[in-house]
Design an enzyme around this catalytic site. Structure first.
Site, short mmCIF file in Angstrom:
data_model
loop_
_atom_site.label_atom_id
_atom_site.label_comp_id
_atom_site.label_asym_id
_atom_site.label_seq_id
_atom_site.Cartn_x
_atom_site.Cartn_y
_atom_site.Cartn_z
N ASN A 141 10.42 7.38 -2.39
CA ASN A 141 10.73 6.81 -1.07
C ASN A 141 12.13 6.19 -1.17
O ASN A 141 12.29 5.12 -1.73
CB ASN A 141 9.68 5.74 -0.73
CG ASN A 141 10.07 4.95 0.51
OD1 ASN A 141 10.96 5.34 1.26
ND2 ASN A 141 9.41 3.82 0.72
N HIS A 159 4.10 2.11 5.94
CA HIS A 159 4.77 1.41 4.84
C HIS A 159 4.88 -0.08 5.20
O HIS A 159 5.11 -0.43 6.36
CB HIS A 159 6.15 2.00 4.59
CG HIS A 159 6.76 1.46 3.33
ND1 HIS A 159 7.37 0.23 3.28
CD2 HIS A 159 6.80 1.96 2.06
CE1 HIS A 159 7.77 0.00 2.03
NE2 HIS A 159 7.44 1.04 1.27
N GLU A 194 7.12 -2.18 4.88
CA GLU A 194 8.36 -2.60 5.54
C GLU A 194 8.33 -2.28 7.03
O GLU A 194 8.90 -3.01 7.84
CB GLU A 194 9.56 -1.93 4.84
CG GLU A 194 9.83 -2.61 3.49
CD GLU A 194 10.43 -1.71 2.43
OE1 GLU A 194 10.99 -0.64 2.76
OE2 GLU A 194 10.35 -2.08 1.24
N GLU A 215 0.16 -0.11 -2.19
CA GLU A 215 1.42 -0.78 -2.53
C GLU A 215 1.29 -2.28 -2.26
O GLU A 215 1.51 -2.73 -1.13
CB GLU A 215 2.57 -0.23 -1.69
CG GLU A 215 2.84 1.25 -1.90
CD GLU A 215 4.28 1.61 -1.52
OE1 GLU A 215 4.98 2.14 -2.38
OE2 GLU A 215 4.68 1.33 -0.37
N GLY A 257 9.83 -3.64 -4.79
CA GLY A 257 11.22 -4.03 -4.96
C GLY A 257 11.42 -5.35 -5.68
O GLY A 257 12.51 -5.92 -5.64
N SER A 279 7.48 -1.24 -7.69
CA SER A 279 8.24 -1.41 -8.94
C SER A 279 7.80 -0.46 -10.06
O SER A 279 7.81 -0.84 -11.23
CB SER A 279 8.19 -2.87 -9.40
OG SER A 279 8.78 -3.71 -8.42
P1 PGA Z 1 9.84 0.05 -5.22
O1 PGA Z 1 9.36 0.50 -3.75
O2 PGA Z 1 9.45 1.15 -6.18
O3 PGA Z 1 11.34 -0.09 -5.11
O4 PGA Z 1 9.15 -1.22 -5.54
C1 PGA Z 1 8.17 1.18 -3.54
C2 PGA Z 1 7.97 1.46 -2.08
O5 PGA Z 1 8.30 0.61 -1.23
O6 PGA Z 1 7.47 2.54 -1.68
#
Ligand code: PGA
Length: 248
Positions: A9, A95, A97, A167, A173, A212
């Site tokens: 992603n 997601h 976000e 997630e 992140g 992560s």
């Molecule tokens: P990350 O993001 O691997 O940078 O933690 C994962 C995601 O948001 O799909």
């Protein structure tokens, strides 16, 4: 036996040149066969480039979002039909976000899941709890609500053509991953929810872990029995690191 899937992603990172070189790099890396299914999810403007580059390679392409609508006066939205037409296989829906920054709730996420399937795309349904929710021991309640909302709208059969990504928001992140045991517990919980409706579909569906994931921790997380690969953000932006996660 479920094949593993590793999906990158990219979020709002990358460029046209990077799309070209990353897809070509992965194709070259796995020219003799890939150890798992590999997908890249670049931003919308680069999807066509990625689809072209991925033709006749082990790499597949997904979008980071999809409209719940098929066509019409929906400025800024992109339909599943458009994504399917250019060669996308997947669409990420829900997601965290988008849930938090764009105010997408369970009902809209479910509608997007259904819209993706209506156009032959496989939705990657993201679910996960915040740190506050985990600390209050509400993980199963939150993840259960997110999965059940889609189950209620789409029906269990629809999960035969879908992927789920667990997630935990606190791991996205942040450099802080769930432990393999924490991931396994939630993955088993999700599979158990589906098993109550249809054991066969529960056994076949891929449940990815995201948050992560990097080459240093992928192998131990992917080794858990209910973890079928990963949804990888930051570490998917560079060929070597992403390829080594795919090998894990
Ligand atoms: P990350 O993001 O691997 O940078 O933690 C994962 C995601 O948001 O799909």
């Amino acid at each position: 036996m479920r094949n593993k899937l590793v999906a990158g992603n990219w979020k709002m990172f990358g460029s046209r040149a990077m799309t070209r070189s990353l897809v070509a790099g992965l194709a070259a890396e796995f020219a003799d066969g890939a150890p798992c299914e590999i997908a890249v999810c670049p931003p919308f403007p680069y999807l066509a480039e990625a689809c072209r580059g991925a033709e006749e390679t082990p790499v597949t392409v997904g979008a980071q979002d999809v409209s719940d609508q098929d066509e019409g006066a929906f400025t800024g939205q992109v339909s599943g039909a458009m994504l399917a037409e250019i060669g996308c296989r997947y669409a990420i829906v829900g997601h965290s976000e988008r849930r938090s920054l764009n105010g997408e709730g369970d009902a809209l996420v479910a509608a997007k899941f259904i819209a993706a399937q209506r156009h032959g795309l496989t939705p990657i349904l993201c679910v996960g709890e915040s740190l506050e929710e985990r600390e209050a021991e509400r993980t199963e309640e939150v993840v259960g609500r997110q999965v059940r909302a889609v189950l209620a709208a789409a029906g269990i059969e629809a999960f035969g053509r879908a992927v789920i990504a667990y997630e935990p928001i606190w791991a996205i992140g942040t450099g802080r991953t769930a432990s393999p045991e924490q991931a396994q517990a939630v993955h088993a919980f999700i599979r158990g929810l589906l098993r109550a409706e249809n054991a066969n579909i529960a056994d076949l569906i891929k449940v990815l872990y995201g948050g992560s994931v990097k080459s240093a921790n992928a192998a131990e997380i992917f080794a858990m029995p209910d973890v079928d690969g990963g949804l990888v953000g930051g570490a998917s932006l560079e060929v070597e690191g992403f390829a080594s996660i795919c090998r894990a």
